[in-house]
Design an enzyme around this catalytic site. Sequence first.
Site, PDB file in Angstrom:
ATOM      1  N   ASP A 263      11.316   1.205   3.227  1.00  0.00           N
ATOM      2  CA  ASP A 263      10.328   2.076   3.867  1.00  0.00           C
ATOM      3  C   ASP A 263      10.701   2.319   5.334  1.00  0.00           C
ATOM      4  O   ASP A 263      10.587   3.441   5.843  1.00  0.00           O
ATOM      5  CB  ASP A 263       8.942   1.441   3.782  1.00  0.00           C
ATOM      6  CG  ASP A 263       8.594   1.015   2.367  1.00  0.00           C
ATOM      7  OD1 ASP A 263       8.502   1.877   1.494  1.00  0.00           O
ATOM      8  OD2 ASP A 263       8.428  -0.200   2.143  1.00  0.00           O
TER       9      ASP A 263
ATOM     10  N   HIS B 250       4.096  -3.162   0.727  1.00  0.00           N
ATOM     11  CA  HIS B 250       5.036  -2.184   0.159  1.00  0.00           C
ATOM     12  C   HIS B 250       4.300  -1.460  -0.965  1.00  0.00           C
ATOM     13  O   HIS B 250       4.472  -1.728  -2.149  1.00  0.00           O
ATOM     14  CB  HIS B 250       6.295  -2.868  -0.373  1.00  0.00           C
ATOM     15  CG  HIS B 250       7.235  -1.924  -1.064  1.00  0.00           C
ATOM     16  ND1 HIS B 250       7.825  -0.859  -0.412  1.00  0.00           N
ATOM     17  CD2 HIS B 250       7.662  -1.859  -2.346  1.00  0.00           C
ATOM     18  CE1 HIS B 250       8.579  -0.198  -1.264  1.00  0.00           C
ATOM     19  NE2 HIS B 250       8.491  -0.768  -2.446  1.00  0.00           N
TER      20      HIS B 250
END
Length: 332
Positions: free
Chosen positions: A162, A190
């Site tokens: 990410d 996440h």
Amino acid sequence: MSKPVMTVCITGAAGQIGYALLPHLCSGKTFGPDQPVKLHLLDLNIEGVQTALNGVKMELEDATYPLLKGVVCTGDAKVAFTGADAVIMLGAFPRKDGMERKDLLEKNCGIFKEQGELLNTVASKTVKVLVVGNPANTNCLIAAECAPNIPRENFSALTRLDHNRAIAQLAIKASVPVEQVQNSIIWGNHSSTQYPDINAATINGKKAKEVVNNDEWYKNEFIPCIQKRGAAIIAARKLSSALSAAQAISDHMHDWFLGTPAGQFVSMAVDSTGNKYGVADGLIYSFPVSCSNGKWTIKEGLEIDDFSKEKMKATEQELTDEKKTAMEILGK
């Protein structure tokens, strides 16, 4: 003198991420150009899977990596974890149609409880564990809970993918090379609640927010793009991220073992206990960290505005709810 051989275990090693990751581990890109490695590749003890895993071993032999000093393929987690110095946990029970998040957690609680208990008894006591299989943060928490002999700070979950996605989107927006973008942050889980934060990020040494100068883009395009990037890739490829996931895993382990550049921080999901940002203790929560001598340190002193506080609290709440469910399943 040459360095001692490092034993690196990969779970779920027969999958596409494992296949994409192996060249990073064997070439010296992850652990350094002078670090020999031995691989323990673990996957399901099913004939077809083990046959495929042995095919991967054949390819590794044919690739003639000088740093690769041995490959063990196994369906036995005890064999795989024995003596491991680093464990990359790709394997997890995947979410299937109709499954509630609690159902997914229940399946994974069993897997990561068993694997955590094995790590506790047979892995190196200094082992570093990276959990990638989703729900990664809470799977990591379960494994850590079940491995009391291993320091909690030796467990982390992957949010570097990410983090890298955020850097890439900033670079594209500003029309600059990716290496000019530094210090993006992923806070929290996440999952789609994660908060990609650019308030501390820089582009060629200047504040990213000032370079981009477009708050509407940041809030309404950038943040949802990073939060949903994985789903967008699945929709396009009909497969989950593998090439970029492997790069992120390599980046994560490289920085954890070898250190981050001076003045830079990266995103890692780590034990939240004692953090300075008001996040509840006892979660595996993604923070900005710097690494040195094999240890991570949460970057302190960053200014957090009200918008950020709200986003950080939302992802904290999701992780708190996941932890509660997981502990109930574990009977704790």
